[in-house]
Design an enzyme around this catalytic site. Structure first.
Site, PDB file in Angstrom:
ATOM      1  N   THR A   1      -3.766  29.611 -13.430  1.00  0.00           N
ATOM      2  CA  THR A   1      -3.141  30.687 -12.651  1.00  0.00           C
ATOM      3  C   THR A   1      -2.506  31.724 -13.584  1.00  0.00           C
ATOM      4  O   THR A   1      -2.317  32.883 -13.174  1.00  0.00           O
ATOM      5  CB  THR A   1      -2.079  30.135 -11.675  1.00  0.00           C
ATOM      6  OG1 THR A   1      -1.226  29.238 -12.392  1.00  0.00           O
ATOM      7  CG2 THR A   1      -2.722  29.418 -10.515  1.00  0.00           C
TER       8      THR A   1
ATOM      9  N   HIS B   1       1.760  32.987 -19.893  1.00  0.00           N
ATOM     10  CA  HIS B   1       2.593  32.613 -18.746  1.00  0.00           C
ATOM     11  C   HIS B   1       3.800  31.897 -19.342  1.00  0.00           C
ATOM     12  O   HIS B   1       3.891  30.675 -19.373  1.00  0.00           O
ATOM     13  CB  HIS B   1       1.855  31.713 -17.758  1.00  0.00           C
ATOM     14  CG  HIS B   1       2.769  31.220 -16.651  1.00  0.00           C
ATOM     15  ND1 HIS B   1       3.413  32.070 -15.782  1.00  0.00           N
ATOM     16  CD2 HIS B   1       3.186  29.977 -16.312  1.00  0.00           C
ATOM     17  CE1 HIS B   1       4.154  31.379 -14.956  1.00  0.00           C
ATOM     18  NE2 HIS B   1       4.047  30.096 -15.261  1.00  0.00           N
TER      19      HIS B   1
ATOM     20  N   ARG C   1       5.158  39.046  -8.971  1.00  0.00           N
ATOM     21  CA  ARG C   1       6.594  39.400  -9.073  1.00  0.00           C
ATOM     22  C   ARG C   1       6.754  40.857  -9.538  1.00  0.00           C
ATOM     23  O   ARG C   1       7.614  41.582  -9.045  1.00  0.00           O
ATOM     24  CB  ARG C   1       7.283  38.452 -10.060  1.00  0.00           C
ATOM     25  CG  ARG C   1       7.437  37.054  -9.494  1.00  0.00           C
ATOM     26  CD  ARG C   1       8.013  36.071 -10.501  1.00  0.00           C
ATOM     27  NE  ARG C   1       8.067  34.744  -9.907  1.00  0.00           N
ATOM     28  CZ  ARG C   1       7.744  33.611 -10.531  1.00  0.00           C
ATOM     29  NH1 ARG C   1       7.347  33.638 -11.796  1.00  0.00           N
ATOM     30  NH2 ARG C   1       7.810  32.454  -9.907  1.00  0.00           N
TER      31      ARG C   1
ATOM     32  N   PRO D   1       2.845  24.176 -20.076  1.00  0.00           N
ATOM     33  CA  PRO D   1       2.619  25.600 -20.281  1.00  0.00           C
ATOM     34  C   PRO D   1       1.175  25.949 -19.943  1.00  0.00           C
ATOM     35  O   PRO D   1       0.237  25.403 -20.539  1.00  0.00           O
ATOM     36  CB  PRO D   1       2.932  25.816 -21.768  1.00  0.00           C
ATOM     37  CG  PRO D   1       2.863  24.456 -22.395  1.00  0.00           C
ATOM     38  CD  PRO D   1       3.089  23.444 -21.345  1.00  0.00           C
TER      39      PRO D   1
ATOM     40  N   ARG E   1       9.308  27.045 -20.088  1.00  0.00           N
ATOM     41  CA  ARG E   1       8.167  26.249 -19.625  1.00  0.00           C
ATOM     42  C   ARG E   1       7.624  25.333 -20.725  1.00  0.00           C
ATOM     43  O   ARG E   1       6.902  24.391 -20.451  1.00  0.00           O
ATOM     44  CB  ARG E   1       7.059  27.177 -19.118  1.00  0.00           C
ATOM     45  CG  ARG E   1       7.461  27.990 -17.892  1.00  0.00           C
ATOM     46  CD  ARG E   1       6.475  29.093 -17.613  1.00  0.00           C
ATOM     47  NE  ARG E   1       6.823  29.892 -16.444  1.00  0.00           N
ATOM     48  CZ  ARG E   1       7.541  31.014 -16.487  1.00  0.00           C
ATOM     49  NH1 ARG E   1       8.023  31.460 -17.626  1.00  0.00           N
ATOM     50  NH2 ARG E   1       7.796  31.689 -15.388  1.00  0.00           N
TER      51      ARG E   1
END
Ligand SMILES: NC(=O)c1ccc[n+]([C@@H]2O[C@H](COP(=O)([O-])OP(=O)(O)OC[C@H]3O[C@@H](n4cnc5c(N)ncnc54)[C@H](O)[C@@H]3O)[C@@H](O)[C@H]2O)c1
Length: 316
Positions: free
Chosen positions: A146, A178, A154, A124, A91
């Site tokens: 988020t 993340h 997941r 990111p 990312r």
């Protein structure tokens, strides 16, 4: 009754699906779509409007400009260039592109007089969320990302398949970045308060490292076939939007500003938080073990390094 108005900035795979999720779930009454590609925006507006007759809610969906943000309650920020992730699934490859876009978009959001809640999805995620927060200068908690919400989803999905217990009855989190450093603290796992030993596992031995690995791999399984992820993240953005607009005080892992929690400050990272009409109303500090705390520290260091790179780009 006041209409609830949302804006989506960046109407690609994620933004368009977020608009659809907000519409089908009747979370808002009005959606304004903003993208640097007007042709694409017009197409998405047309397609979404074509669906309205078949849906249970009346939602006004239009192409917009930054001036429309003045009376907007909530922005979903999903600017990006997903093609940049094709090379090697990291990312971080969007850092430079998204920081450059933010320089322009954040100034326009600020100048519009927007004073609502902004949920950032762009990657990111922890870095872009921090930059949006700094640039917009809104009250603390009004900008959040988020973060590890989708990663947690997941993880819960893997745990549900492994144990046969419904996702909603399992407490577990993916925390930290993340990104590739994210981790799942084993010590937090419970089944509505009950330990794993009280659950009759439906499949094989319980290998936490393998479960964590499978959860992280989930995103790349989706990405490798369609070169984007859209349903999961759009549903996540819509769930958070609902928590804000209905003042739910929902506990979800998000990219939240740390002010000493987990021994960190001056950055955004994925941790559970209480979400309501004020955005992030409280960051929740989980009782991590020493080893888990070290993994959190490693996430924080990575986020901090990337934030430094982004700030340098922003100042050029
Ligand atoms: N946080 C998460 O869990 C998560 C999950 C999926 C995707 N993402 C991220 O969300 C972002 C969007 O993903 P996508 O698949 O929709 O990408 P995409 O490339 O399909 O769409 C990005 C959209 O942003 C628009 N855009 C670019 N620069 C802009 C600008 N300056 N102003 C307005 N619009 C601009 C583009 O025109 C495009 O429509 C990416 O950064 C992606 O990595 C995050």
């Amino acid at each position: 009754m006041k209409a609830r108005k949302a804006a989506i900035i960046g109407v690609g795979h994620v933004g368009a699906h977020a608009a659809f999720a907000l519409t089908t779930q009747g979370i808002v009454d009005e959606i304004v779509l903003i993208d640097k590609d007007p042709k694409k925006t017009r197409s998405e507006v047309q397609d979404l409007n074509d669906a309205l007759l078949m849906l249970p809610y009346s939602v006004k969906i239009t192409e917009g400009t930054y001036e429309d943000l003045k009376d907007t309650d909530l922005i979903v920020y999903s600017v990006g260039d997903i093609e940049l992730l094709r090379a090697d699934h990291d990312r971080i490859h969007e850092l430079s592109f998204n920081t450059k876009q933010l320089k322009e978009t954040a100034a326009k959001i600020k100048n519009s007089g927007f004073d609502g809640i902004l949920i950032n999805i762009s990657n990111p995620c922890d870095v872009i969320t921090a930059l949006l927060d700094e640039t917009l200068g809104l009250p603390k908690g009004h900008v959040f990302g988020t973060g590890t919400a989708l990663d947690t989803s997941r993880l819960l999905s893997v745990l549900s398949k492994k144990t046969g217990i419904d996702e909603r009855s399992i407490t577990a989190y993916m925390l930290g970045e993340h990104g590739n450093e994210q981790f799942a603290p084993r010590s937090i796992l419970s089944f509505k308060g009950a330990p794993l030993s009280s659950i009759e596992s439906t499949a094989g031995p319980f290998d936490w490292t393998a479960i964590e690995k499978d959860a992280i791999a989930g995103g790349w399984i989706t990405f490798s076939g369609k070169y984007c992820t859209e349903y999961g993240i759009a549903a996540t953005g819509a769930r958070l939007a609902r928590a804000v607009l209905r003042n739910e005080h929902l506990i979800m892992p998000v990219s939240a500003p740390l002010t000493g929690q987990y021994g960190q400050s001056g950055l955004f990272a994925g941790v559970p938080a209480v979400i309501g009409s004020g955005g992030i109303e409280q960051v929740i500090e989980l009782p991590l073990t020493e080893t888990e705390r070290e993994r959190f520290d490693a996430c924080a260091q990575t986020i901090r390094n990337n934030l430094q790179t982004a700030r340098e780009l922003l100042s050029k």
